[in-house]
Scaffold this motif. Structure first.
Motif, PDB file in Angstrom:
ATOM      1  N   UNK A  15       0.814  -1.213   0.000  1.00 50.04           N
ATOM      2  CA  UNK A  15       0.000   0.000   0.000  1.00 50.04           C
ATOM      3  C   UNK A  15       0.851   1.268   0.000  1.00 50.04           C
ATOM      4  N   UNK A  16       2.069   1.190   0.559  1.00 45.77           N
ATOM      5  CA  UNK A  16       2.938   2.374   0.636  1.00 45.77           C
ATOM      6  C   UNK A  16       3.695   2.631  -0.661  1.00 45.77           C
ATOM      7  N   UNK A  17       3.726   1.678  -1.557  1.00 39.58           N
ATOM      8  CA  UNK A  17       4.522   1.794  -2.775  1.00 39.58           C
ATOM      9  C   UNK A  17       4.141   3.029  -3.588  1.00 39.58           C
ATOM     10  N   UNK A  18       5.159   3.736  -4.033  1.00 39.15           N
ATOM     11  CA  UNK A  18       5.014   4.911  -4.907  1.00 39.15           C
ATOM     12  C   UNK A  18       4.309   6.085  -4.234  1.00 39.15           C
ATOM     13  N   UNK A  19       4.232   6.086  -2.905  1.00 41.05           N
ATOM     14  CA  UNK A  19       3.663   7.242  -2.202  1.00 41.05           C
ATOM     15  C   UNK A  19       4.778   8.022  -1.505  1.00 41.05           C
ATOM     16  N   UNK A  20       4.521   9.293  -1.285  1.00 40.87           N
ATOM     17  CA  UNK A  20       5.429  10.124  -0.496  1.00 40.87           C
ATOM     18  C   UNK A  20       4.863  10.196   0.923  1.00 40.87           C
ATOM     19  N   UNK A  21       5.537   9.496   1.828  1.00 40.62           N
ATOM     20  CA  UNK A  21       5.008   9.331   3.176  1.00 40.62           C
ATOM     21  C   UNK A  21       5.831  10.094   4.204  1.00 40.62           C
ATOM     22  N   UNK A  22       5.113  10.622   5.197  1.00 38.44           N
ATOM     23  CA  UNK A  22       5.723  11.239   6.373  1.00 38.44           C
ATOM     24  C   UNK A  22       5.326  10.407   7.590  1.00 38.44           C
ATOM     25  N   UNK A  23       6.298   9.989   8.373  1.00 32.69           N
ATOM     26  CA  UNK A  23       6.029   9.360   9.662  1.00 32.69           C
ATOM     27  C   UNK A  23       6.241  10.397  10.756  1.00 32.69           C
ATOM     28  N   UNK A  24       5.305  10.494  11.683  1.00 31.03           N
ATOM     29  CA  UNK A  24       5.377  11.475  12.770  1.00 31.03           C
ATOM     30  C   UNK A  24       5.432  10.716  14.082  1.00 31.03           C
ATOM     31  N   UNK A  25       6.506  10.913  14.851  1.00 31.04           N
ATOM     32  CA  UNK A  25       6.636  10.152  16.084  1.00 31.04           C
ATOM     33  C   UNK A  25       7.155  11.025  17.215  1.00 31.04           C
ATOM     34  N   UNK A  26       6.680  10.714  18.417  1.00 29.34           N
ATOM     35  CA  UNK A  26       7.061  11.427  19.634  1.00 29.34           C
ATOM     36  C   UNK A  26       6.332  10.758  20.786  1.00 29.34           C
ATOM     37  N   UNK A  27       6.736  11.070  21.999  1.00 28.93           N
ATOM     38  CA  UNK A  27       5.965  10.613  23.151  1.00 28.93           C
ATOM     39  C   UNK A  27       4.691  11.426  23.283  1.00 28.93           C
ATOM     40  N   UNK A  28       4.783  12.732  23.070  1.00 27.33           N
ATOM     41  CA  UNK A  28       3.624  13.618  23.185  1.00 27.33           C
ATOM     42  C   UNK A  28       3.499  14.475  21.931  1.00 27.33           C
ATOM     43  N   UNK A  29       2.251  14.658  21.473  1.00 30.90           N
ATOM     44  CA  UNK A  29       1.981  15.602  20.388  1.00 30.90           C
ATOM     45  C   UNK A  29       1.933  15.009  18.997  1.00 30.90           C
ATOM     46  N   UNK A  30       2.130  13.693  18.868  1.00 30.09           N
ATOM     47  CA  UNK A  30       2.186  13.154  17.510  1.00 30.09           C
ATOM     48  C   UNK A  30       0.828  13.152  16.816  1.00 30.09           C
ATOM     49  N   UNK A  31      -0.263  12.922  17.554  1.00 26.08           N
ATOM     50  CA  UNK A  31      -1.593  12.962  16.929  1.00 26.08           C
ATOM     51  C   UNK A  31      -1.903  14.371  16.436  1.00 26.08           C
TER      52      UNK A  31
END
Length: 416
Positions: A49-65
């Motif tokens: 499903x991720x193929x050929x997409x430009x993806x951003x992953x957002x990670x943190x303990x707080x504030x990621x949502x």
């Protein structure tokens, strides 16, 4: 979606059916169960499903949502954006998010800290935003230095991935520093109790105290704060060209959300969305999965604040109505919260002195003991409704950890 193998198409279809049934049964939005069934039928579904997409992953303990929501809003000029808007931040949720937007060229995915290496490996995300690391659910989550180390190894093995990272957090800086390219953002670090030691050598970190974002350096080795390209200063952000970008239009309250907005601006700039175009879109975000929203009940206006760890409680205290405004606190210790409530003793509750404080939730006695030690006057209630009806009509701030927060949202209105 038609480019997927037949097995993958079947996995997506059955996952969607399961998600719909979950929604109809009132069991949630179905993201987790839909993704779980999809991955059971096709273990490589996320990669496909991720193929050929430009993806951003957002990670943190707080504030990621919240930051995921801000980035998604600011990227809308580029077209449809796939996202897990309601916090299903493990691979099951990522599968559901990407499957629900098959034609979206872009994706912004909130990612649990522990799953960053796996999701990065399976999706080949082009950009990762890393914001903060602090203690959280220590009875079942890895030690945060271990998490930062896993980030380092994963990014070292992902030469095509670039990173936007908060250089005011030493652990985030250490975790991000092996990436092939990093844009540093001085987004601030209000909670510092988990990063007084150098993650490189274990030596003490020297800091400048009292500043929203300040320099830091190890006393014993070369490790120090990088020079930021973006920097948060009060209610404005300075971009790499030295321009001051006002954040006065941001409707989400508090300095933590100014930090989130600074990260969001830096991320979307990498996709060609300039700050002047992004800011009005950030300002459209008023609440995120119920966080910061207000609900009306019997003449009372309840503002709902989610706080699930010491850093989160500090952020909630920052946006409370001025004293002596009343506050209702609710703490559970179910699986999603973490069973161990000893972290309550890491929070400085003295700021609540002089307010009417009401304590509820499954672990209300644990919280009551902590408040008593902090010399905060409080009332323990068996049911949250007692707290609501004990204050006169008007404003009531509500601070709750995860499952207590969801219970209150369900009871008084799931406004998003």
């Amino acid at each position: 979606m038609s480019d997927l193998p037949l097995r993958s198409q079947l996995a997506v279809a059955l996952g969607r059916t399961a998600a719909k049934m979950s929604r109809l049964a009132g069991k949630g939005d179905g993201s987790v169960i839909g993704g779980r069934i999809g991955l059971r039928l096709d273990p490589e579904l996320l990669t496909r499903l991720a193929k050929d997409r430009k993806l951003v992953l957002v990670s943190a303990t707080n504030g990621k949502t919240t930051t995921t929501r801000l980035i998604t809003s600011a990227m809308t000029p580029l077209g449809e954006v796939a996202t897990n808007a309601f916090g299903a931040n493990m691979p099951t949720g990522h599968v559901s998010a990407l499957a629900s937007a098959p034609s979206a060229q872009y994706g912004v995915l909130e990612c649990d800290e522990k799953y960053v290496p796996q999701v990065l490996r399976e999706t080949g995300a082009s950009l990762v935003a890393l914001m903060n690391l602090s203690r959280d659910q220590m009875d079942r989550a890895a030690e945060i230095w271990q998490l930062a180390g896993k980030w380092r190894r994963a990014l070292a093995e992902s030469p095509g991935t670039h990173v936007i990272a908060n250089c005011d957090d030493p652990l985030v800086t250490w975790g991000a520093s092996t990436a092939s390219g990093v844009i540093w953002v001085a987004a601030g670090q209000h909670w510092r109790e988990d990063s007084w030691c150098c993650p490189e050598c274990g030596g003490p970190l020297d800091r400048q105290e009292g500043e929203e974002n300040s320099d830091w350096a190890c006393r014993q080795c070369h490790f120090r704060r990088p020079t930021p390209q973006w920097a948060l200063h009060g209610d404005h952000v300075v971009d790499p060209h030295g321009r001051q970008i006002p954040l006065g239009g941001i409707q989400l309250p508090g300095r933590a959300n100014r930090s989130n907005a600074a990260i969001a601006l830096a991320v979307v700039a990498q996709f060609g969305v300039p700050p002047e175009q992004a800011l009005p879109l950030l300002a459209q975000v008023k609440s995120v999965a119920g966080r910061y929203t207000t609900v009306e009940h019997q003449g009372r206006t309840l503002r709902l604040l989610l706080s699930k760890n010491p850093a989160g409680w500090l952020e909630a205290f920052d946006v409370l109505q001025p004293a002596p405004g009343p506050v209702a606190l609710a703490v559970n210790a179910q699986g999603p919260d973490g069973r161990d409530t000893s972290w309550l003793w890491d929070v400085d509750y003295r700021i609540l002195r002089g307010r009417p404080v009401f304590v509820s939730g499954e672990r209300r006695i644990d919280l009551a003991a902590r408040l008593e030690a902090a010399d905060v006057q409080f009332t323990v209630v068996d049911d949250f409704e007692q707290a609501v009806m004990s204050v006169p009509p008007g404003h009531l701030d509500v601070i709750a950890n995860y499952t207590a927060f969801q219970d209150i949202r369900t009871r008084y209105g799931r406004v998003v």
